[in-house]
Design a protein around this motif. Structure first.
Motif, mmCIF file in Angstrom:
data_model
loop_
_atom_site.group_PDB
_atom_site.id
_atom_site.type_symbol
_atom_site.label_atom_id
_atom_site.label_comp_id
_atom_site.label_asym_id
_atom_site.label_seq_id
_atom_site.Cartn_x
_atom_site.Cartn_y
_atom_site.Cartn_z
ATOM 1 N N LEU A 1 -5.079 3.763 15.659
ATOM 2 C CA LEU A 1 -3.947 3.801 15.479
ATOM 3 C C LEU A 1 -3.446 4.806 14.401
ATOM 4 O O LEU A 1 -2.813 5.794 14.855
ATOM 5 N N CYS A 2 -3.931 5.024 13.322
ATOM 6 C CA CYS A 2 -3.570 5.930 12.107
ATOM 7 C C CYS A 2 -4.065 7.251 12.857
ATOM 8 O O CYS A 2 -3.236 8.304 12.607
ATOM 9 N N THR A 3 -5.372 7.559 13.167
ATOM 10 C CA THR A 3 -5.677 8.943 13.513
ATOM 11 C C THR A 3 -4.982 9.310 14.811
ATOM 12 O O THR A 3 -4.693 10.708 14.608
ATOM 13 N N SER A 4 -4.532 8.550 15.712
ATOM 14 C CA SER A 4 -3.870 9.197 17.058
ATOM 15 C C SER A 4 -2.674 9.717 16.728
ATOM 16 O O SER A 4 -2.217 10.554 16.783
ATOM 17 N N MET A 5 -1.886 8.650 15.741
ATOM 18 C CA MET A 5 -0.475 9.329 15.175
ATOM 19 C C MET A 5 -0.615 10.419 14.306
ATOM 20 O O MET A 5 0.364 11.550 14.670
ATOM 21 N N CYS A 6 -1.662 10.719 13.454
ATOM 22 C CA CYS A 6 -1.771 11.848 12.778
ATOM 23 C C CYS A 6 -2.094 12.922 13.541
ATOM 24 O O CYS A 6 -1.547 14.209 13.468
ATOM 25 N N ALA A 7 -3.171 12.917 14.479
ATOM 26 C CA ALA A 7 -3.417 13.875 15.454
ATOM 27 C C ALA A 7 -2.127 14.498 16.187
ATOM 28 O O ALA A 7 -1.925 15.639 16.536
ATOM 29 N N TRP A 8 -1.550 13.527 16.682
ATOM 30 C CA TRP A 8 0.035 13.923 17.457
ATOM 31 C C TRP A 8 0.993 14.861 16.728
ATOM 32 O O TRP A 8 1.308 15.802 16.949
ATOM 33 N N PHE A 9 0.772 14.201 15.363
ATOM 34 C CA PHE A 9 1.994 14.985 14.393
ATOM 35 C C PHE A 9 1.102 16.495 14.039
ATOM 36 O O PHE A 9 2.116 17.328 14.188
ATOM 37 N N ILE A 10 -0.177 16.599 13.816
ATOM 38 C CA ILE A 10 -0.458 17.817 13.331
ATOM 39 C C ILE A 10 -0.552 18.716 14.381
ATOM 40 O O ILE A 10 -0.660 19.974 14.331
ATOM 41 N N THR A 11 -0.808 18.299 15.757
ATOM 42 C CA THR A 11 -0.562 19.199 16.774
ATOM 43 C C THR A 11 0.534 19.613 17.020
ATOM 44 O O THR A 11 1.207 20.947 17.338
ATOM 45 N N ARG A 12 1.729 18.837 17.053
ATOM 46 C CA ARG A 12 3.079 19.146 17.327
ATOM 47 C C ARG A 12 3.499 19.767 16.273
ATOM 48 O O ARG A 12 4.794 20.531 16.645
ATOM 49 N N VAL A 13 3.547 19.661 15.026
ATOM 50 C CA VAL A 13 4.035 20.290 13.908
ATOM 51 C C VAL A 13 3.168 21.318 13.390
ATOM 52 O O VAL A 13 2.329 21.169 12.926
ATOM 53 N N ARG A 14 3.716 22.777 13.960
ATOM 54 C CA ARG A 14 2.744 23.685 13.481
ATOM 55 C C ARG A 14 3.014 24.255 12.049
ATOM 56 O O ARG A 14 3.747 24.959 12.211
ATOM 57 N N THR A 15 2.530 23.592 10.843
ATOM 58 C CA THR A 15 2.664 24.437 9.459
ATOM 59 C C THR A 15 1.256 24.641 8.966
ATOM 60 O O THR A 15 0.293 24.402 9.629
ATOM 61 N N ARG A 16 1.394 25.391 7.914
ATOM 62 C CA ARG A 16 0.104 25.783 7.231
ATOM 63 C C ARG A 16 -0.688 24.472 6.711
ATOM 64 O O ARG A 16 -1.790 24.361 6.932
ATOM 65 N N VAL A 17 0.295 23.576 6.378
ATOM 66 C CA VAL A 17 -0.428 22.189 5.988
ATOM 67 C C VAL A 17 -1.141 21.361 6.978
ATOM 68 O O VAL A 17 -2.278 21.075 6.811
ATOM 69 N N THR A 18 -0.368 21.426 8.172
ATOM 70 C CA THR A 18 -1.117 20.527 9.350
ATOM 71 C C THR A 18 -2.383 21.418 9.803
ATOM 72 O O THR A 18 -3.396 20.767 10.079
ATOM 73 N N ARG A 19 -2.508 22.673 9.749
ATOM 74 C CA ARG A 19 -3.606 23.337 9.982
ATOM 75 C C ARG A 19 -4.745 23.095 9.034
ATOM 76 O O ARG A 19 -5.850 22.847 9.576
ATOM 77 N N ALA A 20 -4.208 23.168 7.935
ATOM 78 C CA ALA A 20 -5.445 22.813 6.849
ATOM 79 C C ALA A 20 -5.990 21.359 7.275
ATOM 80 O O ALA A 20 -7.209 21.460 6.806
ATOM 81 N N ILE A 21 -5.036 20.579 7.137
ATOM 82 C CA ILE A 21 -5.570 19.104 7.551
ATOM 83 C C ILE A 21 -6.658 19.083 8.798
ATOM 84 O O ILE A 21 -7.755 18.838 8.693
ATOM 85 N N TYR A 22 -6.207 19.656 9.897
ATOM 86 C CA TYR A 22 -7.119 19.980 10.908
ATOM 87 C C TYR A 22 -8.387 20.565 10.581
ATOM 88 O O TYR A 22 -9.455 19.871 10.945
ATOM 89 N N ILE A 23 -8.451 21.649 9.964
ATOM 90 C CA ILE A 23 -9.564 22.302 9.562
ATOM 91 C C ILE A 23 -10.537 21.431 8.523
ATOM 92 O O ILE A 23 -11.650 21.167 8.863
#
Lengths: 278, 280
Positions: A88-110
């Motif tokens: 539940l949590c990681t799929s929501m997180c993954a959708w968020f960081i793929t759809r919202v492109r900021t420096r923070v979300t990219r850092a989380i992905y890395i």
């Protein structure tokens, strides 16, 4: 053509032979679990006979003296709870960081990708300190730890899938008045079903069999998982009861085999999918 | 749309982020910091510079486990991948009973490391007993025992990946090679294996990293016997933390070395095999 047929028959014969050898170790443990404990190390490869057969005594010892069923219960609880929370949590997180492109979300992905290659030994000591300090040494707390430590792989795999979903579908839903939460649960989640199964299976295989993480973070006097009980039985506390260990090993293997045979197709697909992405 | 989603970050992002911070980021940073400290609990940590690292590399058991693990990783890599590839090739030849064989070969993969170790301990000790010896009397019994164990466990997994790779090779490529008169071995080495490089990259990467990280199986099969001679890196780090008081800092330094090693080997291995991949 005839030669090919003969080759195929030979191949089938050869693989049947290898397959029998392949399951033999488990079979040996199985018939040893019905022997009296003092005979197991003496003659491990002999079938039980009148003098050595002891029925289900070993199973009774494992269940009564070592609380094996309680350990099974906690393992089921931790595995099921963690996998649901992770999905539940990681799929929501993954959708968020793929759809919202900021420096923070990219850092989380890395960071998530990075965490996949870090061996557990790197963080095991400090992780056990942190869980101790926060009072997370319970099966409920362990679910949070698994969410944190297992997030890397799950976020990575979900992100890979979200990227392939055409954004227009979600935009249409939002224009029609869906909130982001509704969009996620009624549009994105159903599309991602195959990924949920793959990630769920990979995480289940990992958490069910994990030994060191629960061993170091759980309050072992109160809660044990299957792996911990077996290690504890073999540990230096008093005499080692080989009979009970054999019974415990079989009882640990049975649920896995049932799980495997009942969703074999998904497991093999999940493994292949996880490998391609990894 | 981005803006609309962004406002919902407490629901979408925060749970994972908090857990990830507790479960990974904080322990990781603390771990790096503590590797430069002497401590028994975090509150009494004092900075000691590189002395933990120096102590780690002066520890003969650590150095032994280092070579033992490296050798193990290489041998297990070769054994697992050669056998898994061969089985995958055979099982894509329309043999009768292929599905049953696949099921059987994959099954050990789902059994936990601790359970696997004790299953094989019984088998190996049973086989060694007539020769009046046992698994915990010779470090090389432990070594080959572990190789057999991880081969048994992982061949099925790698086989699945190889089968998926083999099935994705377009049939016309193989046909063209056959029409051009390529013999069986030629087709294998000049067509199949180059086309399979992506799968080979993944499988060799997984098996070498698994080899280095091996812990549960090592603990349950030999527990480092005889006298820590079959102790691999991960188990050595564990024993440094929990077996010797006052050595926690050294254990953490070893863990950092271990982490760098695993990452470096993974990267080198990926680069080496990726460069051999062909465009389809």
């Amino acid at each position: 053509m005839k030669r090919k047929q003969r080759m195929n028959r030979l191949g089938t014969g050869l693989f049947t032979f290898i397959s029998i050898f392949y399951v033999l170790p488990v079979v040996v443990v199985l018939f040893n679990s019905f022997k009296k404990k003092s005979y197991i190390n003496l003659e491990p490869f002999k079938l039980p006979n009148e003098t050595t057969f002891t029925g289900l005594d070993n199973y009774a010892t494992a269940i009564n003296q070592y609380d094996f069923l309680k350990a099974v219960g906690w393992t089921v609880f931790i595995t099921v709870g963690s996998v649901i929370v992770i999905l539940l949590c990681t799929s929501m997180c993954a959708w968020f960081i793929t759809r919202v492109r900021t420096r923070v979300t990219r850092a989380i992905y890395i960071l998530c990708v990075f965490s996949m290659v870090v061996p557990f030994q790197m963080v095991m000591f400090t992780l056990s300190l942190v869980t101790d300090r926060l009072g997370l040494g319970t099966p409920w707390g362990l679910i949070i730890i698994y969410l944190g430590f297992g997030a890397g792989l799950a976020v990575f795999m979900f992100c890979g899938f979200v990227k392939s979903i055409p954004i227009e579908i979600e935009e249409a839903a939002m224009i029609d008045g869906c909130s982001p939460i509704r969009t996620f649960f009624s549009v994105v989640l159903p599309i991602m079903k195959p990924t949920y199964i793959s990630v769920g299976i990979l995480e289940t295989m990992w958490i069910w069999n994990d030994f060191l993480l629960p061993y170091l973070t759980l309050d072992i006097k109160k809660y044990k998982t299957i792996s911990i009980v077996i290690q504890y039985m073999k540990g230096s506390y008093g005499r080692v009861d080989m009979g009970a260990i054999m019974a415990a090993l079989i009882m640990a293997v049975i649920p896995v085999v049932i799980f495997y045979l009942s969703c074999q197709k998904h497991i093999i697909k999940g493994v292949a999918a996880g490998a391609v992405k990894g | 749309m981005e803006k609309a989603i962004k406002r919902y970050f407490p629901i979408f992002l925060l749970p994972t982020l908090i857990a990830f911070t507790i479960g990974f980021i904080v322990p990781f940073i603390m771990g790096i910091w503590l590797s430069f400290c002497e401590f028994t609990t975090v509150t009494d940590a004092t900075f000691v510079g590189l002395s933990n690292y120096i102590k780690a590399f002066q520890d003969p058991i650590f150095l032994h486990s280092f070579w033992y693990t490296a050798l193990f990783a290489v041998v297990s890599l070769v054994v697992i991948n050669v056998i898994a590839f061969a089985i995958a090739l055979a099982l894509t030849q329309k043999l009768r009973g292929t599905n049953i064989f696949r099921t059987v070969f994959f099954m050990p993969n789902l059994i936990g490391g601790i359970v696997l170790g004790y299953i094989w301990q019984l088998i190996f000790n049973g086989l060694l007993a007539p020769m009046a010896t046992a698994l915990n009397l010779n470090e090389w019994y432990g070594f080959w025992g572990l190789i057999i164990l991880v081969a048994w466990q992982q061949i099925g997994y790698m086989m699945i990946i190889y089968i998926a790779g083999l099935q994705s090779i377009p049939g016309d490529v193989m046909e063209a090679a056959a029409i051009d008169g390529a013999s069986g071995p030629q087709r294998l080495f000049k067509v199949t294996i180059p086309m399979m490089m992506p799968s080979i990259t993944i499988c060799t990467f997984l098996s070498v990293v698994n080899g280095f990280k091996l812990f549960d199986q090592n603990l349950s099969l030999t527990a480092g016997e005889p006298s820590k001679m079959s102790e691999m890196l991960a188990l050595n780090i564990y024993n440094t933390f929990y077996g010797r008081t006052g050595w926690e800092g050294v254990g953490q330094a070893k863990a950092v070395v271990f982490f760098i090693l695993v990452v470096a080997i993974g990267l080198i291995q990926l680069k080496a095999t990726r460069s051999k991949e062909v465009q389809q």
